[in-house]
Structures are given as C-alpha cells and as structure tokens.
Design an enzyme around this catalytic site. Structure first.
Site, short mmCIF file in Angstrom:
data_model
loop_
_atom_site.label_atom_id
_atom_site.label_comp_id
_atom_site.label_asym_id
_atom_site.label_seq_id
_atom_site.Cartn_x
_atom_site.Cartn_y
_atom_site.Cartn_z
N GLY A 45 0.85 -1.19 0.00
CA GLY A 45 0.00 0.00 0.00
C GLY A 45 0.88 1.24 0.00
N SER A 47 1.70 3.11 -2.39
CA SER A 47 1.45 4.08 -3.46
C SER A 47 0.49 5.18 -3.03
CB SER A 47 0.89 3.36 -4.69
OG SER A 47 -0.37 2.79 -4.39
N SER A 48 0.01 5.12 -1.78
CA SER A 48 -1.01 6.10 -1.38
C SER A 48 -1.00 6.30 0.14
CB SER A 48 -2.39 5.58 -1.83
OG SER A 48 -3.43 6.39 -1.31
N GLY A 49 -1.44 7.45 0.58
CA GLY A 49 -1.73 7.68 2.00
C GLY A 49 -0.59 7.39 2.95
N ARG A 70 -1.62 -2.56 -6.23
CA ARG A 70 -2.16 -3.14 -7.46
C ARG A 70 -1.92 -2.22 -8.67
NH1 ARG A 70 -8.09 -3.68 -5.31
NH2 ARG A 70 -7.27 -1.71 -4.53
N LYS A 74 -0.53 4.38 -10.33
CA LYS A 74 -0.35 5.01 -9.00
C LYS A 74 1.04 4.69 -8.44
CE LYS A 74 -3.95 3.79 -6.45
NZ LYS A 74 -4.85 3.63 -5.30
N ASP A 96 -1.69 -8.00 -6.31
CA ASP A 96 -2.85 -7.95 -5.40
C ASP A 96 -2.51 -8.86 -4.23
OD1 ASP A 96 -5.33 -8.41 -4.09
OD2 ASP A 96 -6.38 -7.85 -5.93
N SER A 173 -2.74 -1.77 11.80
CA SER A 173 -4.11 -2.01 12.27
C SER A 173 -4.85 -0.69 12.20
CB SER A 173 -4.08 -2.59 13.68
OG SER A 173 -5.39 -2.87 14.12
N TYR A 187 -14.66 -4.44 9.11
CA TYR A 187 -13.34 -3.81 9.19
C TYR A 187 -12.69 -4.08 10.55
CZ TYR A 187 -9.86 -0.01 9.04
OH TYR A 187 -8.71 0.74 9.09
N LYS A 191 -9.21 -6.14 11.51
CA LYS A 191 -8.10 -5.51 12.24
C LYS A 191 -7.86 -6.19 13.60
CE LYS A 191 -7.00 -2.29 9.18
NZ LYS A 191 -5.73 -2.36 8.45
N1 LIG Z 1 -6.87 6.57 6.63
C1 LIG Z 1 -7.35 6.23 7.80
O1 LIG Z 1 -8.22 6.89 8.35
C2 LIG Z 1 -6.81 5.03 8.50
C3 LIG Z 1 -6.17 4.00 7.85
N2 LIG Z 1 -5.73 2.90 8.54
C4 LIG Z 1 -5.09 1.80 7.84
O2 LIG Z 1 -3.91 2.26 7.23
C5 LIG Z 1 -3.68 1.56 6.02
C6 LIG Z 1 -3.48 2.54 4.89
O3 LIG Z 1 -4.60 3.36 4.79
P1 LIG Z 1 -4.66 4.62 3.82
O4 LIG Z 1 -3.31 5.18 3.66
O5 LIG Z 1 -5.77 5.46 4.28
O6 LIG Z 1 -5.11 3.88 2.46
P2 LIG Z 1 -5.29 4.38 0.96
O7 LIG Z 1 -6.62 3.93 0.51
O8 LIG Z 1 -4.92 5.81 0.79
O9 LIG Z 1 -4.18 3.48 0.24
C7 LIG Z 1 -4.31 2.09 0.27
C8 LIG Z 1 -3.08 1.47 -0.35
O10 LIG Z 1 -3.22 0.03 -0.31
C9 LIG Z 1 -3.14 -0.47 -1.65
N3 LIG Z 1 -4.01 -1.65 -1.77
C10 LIG Z 1 -5.35 -1.70 -1.56
N4 LIG Z 1 -5.83 -2.93 -1.80
C11 LIG Z 1 -4.77 -3.68 -2.18
C12 LIG Z 1 -4.62 -5.03 -2.58
N5 LIG Z 1 -5.67 -5.87 -2.66
N6 LIG Z 1 -3.38 -5.49 -2.90
C13 LIG Z 1 -2.31 -4.66 -2.84
N7 LIG Z 1 -2.40 -3.37 -2.48
C14 LIG Z 1 -3.61 -2.88 -2.15
C15 LIG Z 1 -3.58 0.69 -2.52
O11 LIG Z 1 -3.12 0.63 -3.86
P3 LIG Z 1 -4.01 -0.07 -5.03
O12 LIG Z 1 -5.41 0.37 -4.84
O13 LIG Z 1 -3.39 0.39 -6.30
O14 LIG Z 1 -3.84 -1.54 -4.84
C16 LIG Z 1 -2.91 1.84 -1.79
O15 LIG Z 1 -1.54 1.90 -2.11
C17 LIG Z 1 -4.86 0.60 5.86
O16 LIG Z 1 -4.51 -0.67 6.33
C18 LIG Z 1 -5.93 1.21 6.73
O17 LIG Z 1 -6.83 0.25 7.20
C19 LIG Z 1 -5.88 2.81 9.89
C20 LIG Z 1 -6.49 3.79 10.59
C21 LIG Z 1 -7.00 4.98 9.95
C1 LIG Z 2 -9.73 4.59 27.48
C2 LIG Z 2 -10.09 5.74 26.69
C3 LIG Z 2 -10.01 5.55 25.23
C4 LIG Z 2 -10.36 6.82 24.52
C5 LIG Z 2 -10.22 6.92 23.06
C6 LIG Z 2 -11.28 6.29 22.27
C7 LIG Z 2 -11.27 6.74 20.86
C8 LIG Z 2 -11.75 5.68 19.91
C9 LIG Z 2 -11.95 6.20 18.55
C10 LIG Z 2 -11.86 5.14 17.51
C11 LIG Z 2 -11.67 5.71 16.17
C12 LIG Z 2 -11.52 4.67 15.12
C13 LIG Z 2 -11.08 5.30 13.82
C14 LIG Z 2 -10.77 4.28 12.80
C15 LIG Z 2 -10.23 4.89 11.56
C16 LIG Z 2 -10.11 3.92 10.47
O1 LIG Z 2 -9.48 2.91 10.58
C17 LIG Z 2 -10.87 4.26 9.26
N1 LIG Z 2 -10.69 5.62 8.86
C18 LIG Z 2 -10.54 3.37 8.15
O2 LIG Z 2 -9.29 3.59 7.72
#
Ligand SMILES: NC(=O)C1=CN([C@@H]2O[C@H](COP(=O)(O)OP(=O)(O)OC[C@H]3O[C@@H](n4cnc5c(N)ncnc54)[C@H](OP(=O)(O)O)[C@@H]3O)[C@@H](O)[C@H]2O)C=CC1
Ligand SMILES: CCCCCCCCCCCCCCCC(=O)[C@@H](N)CO
Length: 324
Positions: A45, A47-49, A70, A74, A96, A173, A187, A191
């Site tokens: 992952g 390539s993004s975020g 994938r 990107k 993938d 996670s 989800y 996780k």
């Molecule tokens: N953003 C958020 O709010 C939060 C995110 N997370 C976790 O952090 C991680 C990254 O999230 P974020 O940066 O937001 O994600 P993005 O959606 O911005 O990026 C996801 C990345 O994963 C790749 N990806 C997705 N599916 C597959 C696949 N089947 N095989 C290979 N690569 C894949 C995508 O590329 P491509 O599509 O080209 O395959 C891309 O590079 C995730 O595990 C997410 O659950 C956790 C908490 C909060």
């Molecule tokens: C003991 C006291 C604890 C207090 C803190 C509680 C806060 C909990 C908030 C949970 C937020 C979950 C966000 C998930 C984001 C995510 O994974 C998606 N955006 C998908 O990527």
C-alpha cells in the site's frame, strides 16, 4: 514525629520504586532497536496515504525501499513523487495481496526483507445488516488474509537475511482494531484478527531476531479516507471523532519511530495512548516505564473507557430517537 514522617515517606517511595525495579527485571521480550538505514524496507500500500508517507520517510532516512500495490500508474506516480522530494528511487511491484503467487513472486524479486510493513488496507463502512457479504469478505481478504500472504512469502527470506541484525514485521491495524466501532463490523473484525496473529507470531519469530510492531492510527487524512467519507454512516463519524484526525505524514513518522524502537504496540495520538493502556491485555511490553504506567493507571483508564462507552451509547440512542 520526624521519624514517622520519614518512615511514611520511604514507604510511599518504596512501593513505586520496587515496582519499577520488578518490572525492569521481568518485562519480556527485552527492548531492541531496529535500524532502517541501509536496510531493505518493503511497504505494501506504498502508493497512497500512510504507506506512501512511510516510503518517502524511510527513503529519506537512507533505507532501500520497495513498495507494492495493485495499480501500476499510481505506483509510478508514487515513485516519481518520492524521487522528486528525496532524489531516491524506490522499487515498485504490482500485485494484489489476495493473490499469494503474485505476492511471492514480488517478494522474491525484491530480495530479502529487513523490515516488512503490511500496510495495505480497504475500508467500506456500513451497518452489517445492509452490507453485502461480498464486501465483508473483501475486507477480510485484503486486510487479514493479505497480511498472512505477505508474511508467508517474506518470512523465509527474513530468517535467512545476511546481516542477522534485528528485523521487523510491522502490521497496520487501526484504532478500530482496538475497539469495535459502529459501521465497522467487518473492518474491525479484520483488524482485531491482525492483533491475534501478531501476538502469536511474535512468540514464533523472536528466536530469529524478528520483532513485530502493530500500529494503531486514528482517522488519517488520505485518499482512502476521502473515499470512505462519501459513504460513512453518521454514527461512525460521530464515534470516530472521539479520537482526532491526523495527517498521513504524522502517522508515518509515529509508525517508523515505533518500528525502530521495536515497540509491539504503536499508538499514534494521545487517545491512542489511552486506548493501548485500556486494551493492553496480555500483549508483550518491552518498556518497563510503559509497563509501570499500564499497571498504575489500569483502573482509572478502564473508568475513562466506560465513560466513552456511555457517551457513544448516548449518541446511538439520540440518533435513533431523531430518526423516528
Ligand atoms: N486513513 C485512515 O483513516 C486510517 C487507515 N488505517 C489503515 O492504514 C492503512 C493505509 O490506509 P490509507 O493510507 O488510508 O489507504 P489508501 O486507501 O490511501 O491506500 C491504500 C493502499 O493500499 C493499496 N491496496 C489496496 N488494496 C490492495 C490489494 N488488494 N493489494 C495490494 N495493495 C492494495 C492501494 O493501492 P491499489 O489500490 O493500487 O492496490 C494503496 O496503495 C490501511 O490498512 C488502513 O486500514 C488505519 C487507521 C485509519
Ligand atoms: C480509554 C479511553 C479511550 C479513549 C479513546 C477512544 C477513541 C476511539 C476512537 C476510535 C476511532 C476509530 C477510527 C478508525 C479509523 C479507520 O481505521 C478508518 N478511517 C478506516 O481507515
């Protein structure tokens, strides 16, 4: 009088001090530092975020970086953007994670990994009642099974790595992998599953000097979150707002620092720190200071957790009342 004051004082000092000494002796596994400079960091992952931000930072710190995702366009875009900001070229692999053969081929081509970052993830929030089973399976397959595929593909090479230095498997996670959140049945399950895997795996690979880090970000500003927000149930947003949002760069920095310091649990913000204490369970803790904080604050943090639940169930009740 002075004597009894002194006795009292030494008693209240003695208790925490002896607890500290005790924890210093028993915390296991012991602390470890994982260098990334000059080592091979493989980020899925990437390539993004968050993954892209980690790739950029790791490259800037002198690691040899490979990224896997994938979409080829990107990946190329990410490669160019990292080159532009750091002058360094990362290797890109299109696969993938649901396809074990493709993952294995990519990992073999990339060469032995020192730090494996399983960061790929998909998130489609929806109440289970209306979510298609296809979509549930999609999240479990990419987030949980995909991580199994990666680790199975990389582990042998990691065990036989040349430098024998401490290696790391980092797993992305989410705070929704520490507490179940409305709209995240699938989800959160994917996780939470990663945590069980990580706890068991750490016991299996410690003898090979491989160390696991589990990273727990809150909402993070990424292209993925932007997509998610289009269909997020209102209650999901309300509850998730209990923990503030972070930038991808901030989360990437926390994640890399956590990996380098060999932390098993890596929280990313203050709420995350509270969450890790509240959900410490029987997970390993290498830091005797954190272990001390966990032991001493357990009761009060549980109380805080119950207050959050009170607040969340209040929101749920209010939301249903308004709907009527
Ligand atoms: N953003 C958020 O709010 C939060 C995110 N997370 C976790 O952090 C991680 C990254 O999230 P974020 O940066 O937001 O994600 P993005 O959606 O911005 O990026 C996801 C990345 O994963 C790749 N990806 C997705 N599916 C597959 C696949 N089947 N095989 C290979 N690569 C894949 C995508 O590329 P491509 O599509 O080209 O395959 C891309 O590079 C995730 O595990 C997410 O659950 C956790 C908490 C909060
Ligand atoms: C003991 C006291 C604890 C207090 C803190 C509680 C806060 C909990 C908030 C949970 C937020 C979950 C966000 C998930 C984001 C995510 O994974 C998606 N955006 C998908 O990527």
């Amino acid at each position: 009088m002075a004597d009894s004051n002194l006795a009292f004082l030494s008693l209240i000092l003695l208790f925490p001090l002896s607890l500290l000494v005790f924890l210093y002796v028993i915390v296991s596994p012991k602390p470890v530092r994982i260098p990334i400079k000059g080592r091979h960091v493989f980020i899925t992952g990437g390539s993004s975020g968050i993954g892209l931000a980690m790739a950029r930072q790791a490259a800037a710190e002198g690691a040899r970086v490979s990224i896997l995702a994938r979409n080829r366009d990107k990946l190329e875009e990410a490669k160019q953007s990292i080159h532009l900001s750091t002058g360094i070229d990362v290797a890109v692999f299109s696969a993938d994670v649901r396809d074990f053969a493709a993952v294995k081929a990519a990992v073999e081509e990339a060469g032995p990994v020192d730090v494996l970052v399983c960061n790929q993830g998909v998130f489609v929030p929806q109440e289970l009642e209306s979510q298609e089973l296809e979509e549930v399976k999609f999240m479990i397959d990419v987030n949980l099974m995909g991580t199994f595929h990666l680790i199975k593909a990389a582990l042998n090479g990691m065990k036989n790595r040349r430098d024998r230095g401490p290696a790391s498997i980092a797993v992305m996670s989410s705070q929704a992998g520490q507490v179940g959140i409305y709209g995240y049945t699938a989800y959160s399950a994917s996780k939470f599953g990663l945590r069980g895997m990580a706890e068991a795996l750490q016991q299996e690979v410690i003898a090979d000097n491989i160390h696991i880090s589990l990273i727990f970000p809150p909402d993070t500003e990424t292209p993925g979150l932007e997509e998610e927000n289009k269909k997020r149930p209102q209650l999901t947003s309300i509850i998730a707002a209990s923990s503030g949002a972070m930038k991808a760069d901030e989360v990437a920095k926390k994640a890399l620092d956590g990996i380098k310091s060999g932390s098993f649990i890596v929280p990313c913000n203050f709420e995350g720190l509270l969450l890790s204490i509240a959900t410490a369970g029987l997970s390993p803790q290498r830091s005797y200071l954190m272990a001390f904080v966990e032991v001493v604050t357990a009761g009060i943090v549980r109380l805080a957790g119950l207050c959050f639940q009170w607040n969340w169930y209040g929101s749920i009740e209010k939301w249903h009342a308004q709907k009527k």
